[in-house]
Design a protein around this motif. Sequence first.
Motif, PDB file in Angstrom:
ATOM      1  N   LEU A 296       2.322  14.425  87.764  1.00 48.99           N
ATOM      2  CA  LEU A 296       3.559  14.141  87.037  1.00 48.99           C
ATOM      3  C   LEU A 296       4.720  14.937  87.617  1.00 48.99           C
ATOM      4  O   LEU A 296       5.817  14.416  87.795  1.00 48.99           O
ATOM      5  N   MET A 297       4.479  16.189  87.958  1.00 45.30           N
ATOM      6  CA  MET A 297       5.542  17.016  88.542  1.00 45.30           C
ATOM      7  C   MET A 297       5.977  16.454  89.901  1.00 45.30           C
ATOM      8  O   MET A 297       7.160  16.431  90.215  1.00 45.30           O
ATOM      9  N   LEU A 298       5.028  15.984  90.695  1.00 44.49           N
ATOM     10  CA  LEU A 298       5.384  15.380  91.978  1.00 44.49           C
ATOM     11  C   LEU A 298       6.182  14.107  91.761  1.00 44.49           C
ATOM     12  O   LEU A 298       7.147  13.842  92.481  1.00 44.49           O
ATOM     13  N   LEU A 299       5.791  13.312  90.772  1.00 50.15           N
ATOM     14  CA  LEU A 299       6.570  12.107  90.465  1.00 50.15           C
ATOM     15  C   LEU A 299       7.994  12.490  90.091  1.00 50.15           C
ATOM     16  O   LEU A 299       8.943  11.824  90.512  1.00 50.15           O
ATOM     17  N   GLN A 300       8.165  13.574  89.346  1.00 49.46           N
ATOM     18  CA  GLN A 300       9.511  14.023  88.986  1.00 49.46           C
ATOM     19  C   GLN A 300      10.331  14.330  90.237  1.00 49.46           C
ATOM     20  O   GLN A 300      11.528  14.102  90.275  1.00 49.46           O
ATOM     21  N   HIS A 301       9.666  14.842  91.282  1.00 48.61           N
ATOM     22  CA  HIS A 301      10.360  15.161  92.531  1.00 48.61           C
ATOM     23  C   HIS A 301      10.719  13.917  93.332  1.00 48.61           C
ATOM     24  O   HIS A 301      11.757  13.879  93.989  1.00 48.61           O
ATOM     25  N   ILE A 302       9.858  12.906  93.298  1.00 46.64           N
ATOM     26  CA  ILE A 302      10.094  11.751  94.177  1.00 46.64           C
ATOM     27  C   ILE A 302      10.631  10.525  93.456  1.00 46.64           C
ATOM     28  O   ILE A 302      11.025   9.560  94.099  1.00 46.64           O
ATOM     29  N   ARG A 303      10.707  10.570  92.143  1.00 48.27           N
ATOM     30  CA  ARG A 303      11.114   9.379  91.384  1.00 48.27           C
ATOM     31  C   ARG A 303      12.539   8.925  91.688  1.00 48.27           C
ATOM     32  O   ARG A 303      12.859   7.758  91.568  1.00 48.27           O
ATOM     33  N   ASP A 304      13.400   9.852  92.058  1.00 46.21           N
ATOM     34  CA  ASP A 304      14.797   9.511  92.295  1.00 46.21           C
ATOM     35  C   ASP A 304      15.118   9.226  93.761  1.00 46.21           C
ATOM     36  O   ASP A 304      16.281   9.020  94.103  1.00 46.21           O
ATOM     37  N   VAL A 305      14.087   9.211  94.612  1.00 49.54           N
ATOM     38  CA  VAL A 305      14.336   8.835  96.004  1.00 49.54           C
ATOM     39  C   VAL A 305      14.873   7.411  95.984  1.00 49.54           C
ATOM     40  O   VAL A 305      14.313   6.521  95.342  1.00 49.54           O
TER      41      VAL A 305
END
Length: 156
Positions: free
Chosen positions: A36-45
């Motif tokens: 989930l934390m990784l998704l938070q990092h890449i979700r706005d790419v």
Amino acid sequence: MVSGLINANPVVYERKERQTRSAPGDVDEYASFVSLMLLQHIRDVKDPEYPYSLEQLKVITEDAIEVDDKRSYVRVTFTPTVEHCSMATVIGLCLRVKLMRSLPQRYKVDIRVAPGSHASEAAVNKQLNDKERVAAALENPNLVDMVDECLAPSYG
């Protein structure tokens, strides 16, 4: 944005609410927490062709992120919007660069297109996971500018 889009009218999904979780209690919870934390990092790419994020186009989802913290391994599987997406390698490169900037160096990152989602799946996967090819791509100033544009924060 690139003119002459292969997929002129992509499906755009509603953005999910940002989730917060407390510290995990066990190993499975921890892997889920890190995903989930990784998704938070890449979700706005941002997508290189559209004014939408990869999450809005469902190119990337939480389910597509695998984490094995004991082995220091992360796999991100993305699904291009069309089978002949000409920007698949750029999308994968954007994800790799974002994770390289976000994760400790101990992690091995594996970026892949989802099985059966791209006509050149094997070639794209090989290119995205070959250190020399990635390094060469990041020496191209035009490509680096495109990646930086996709990773730039969006204030809208």
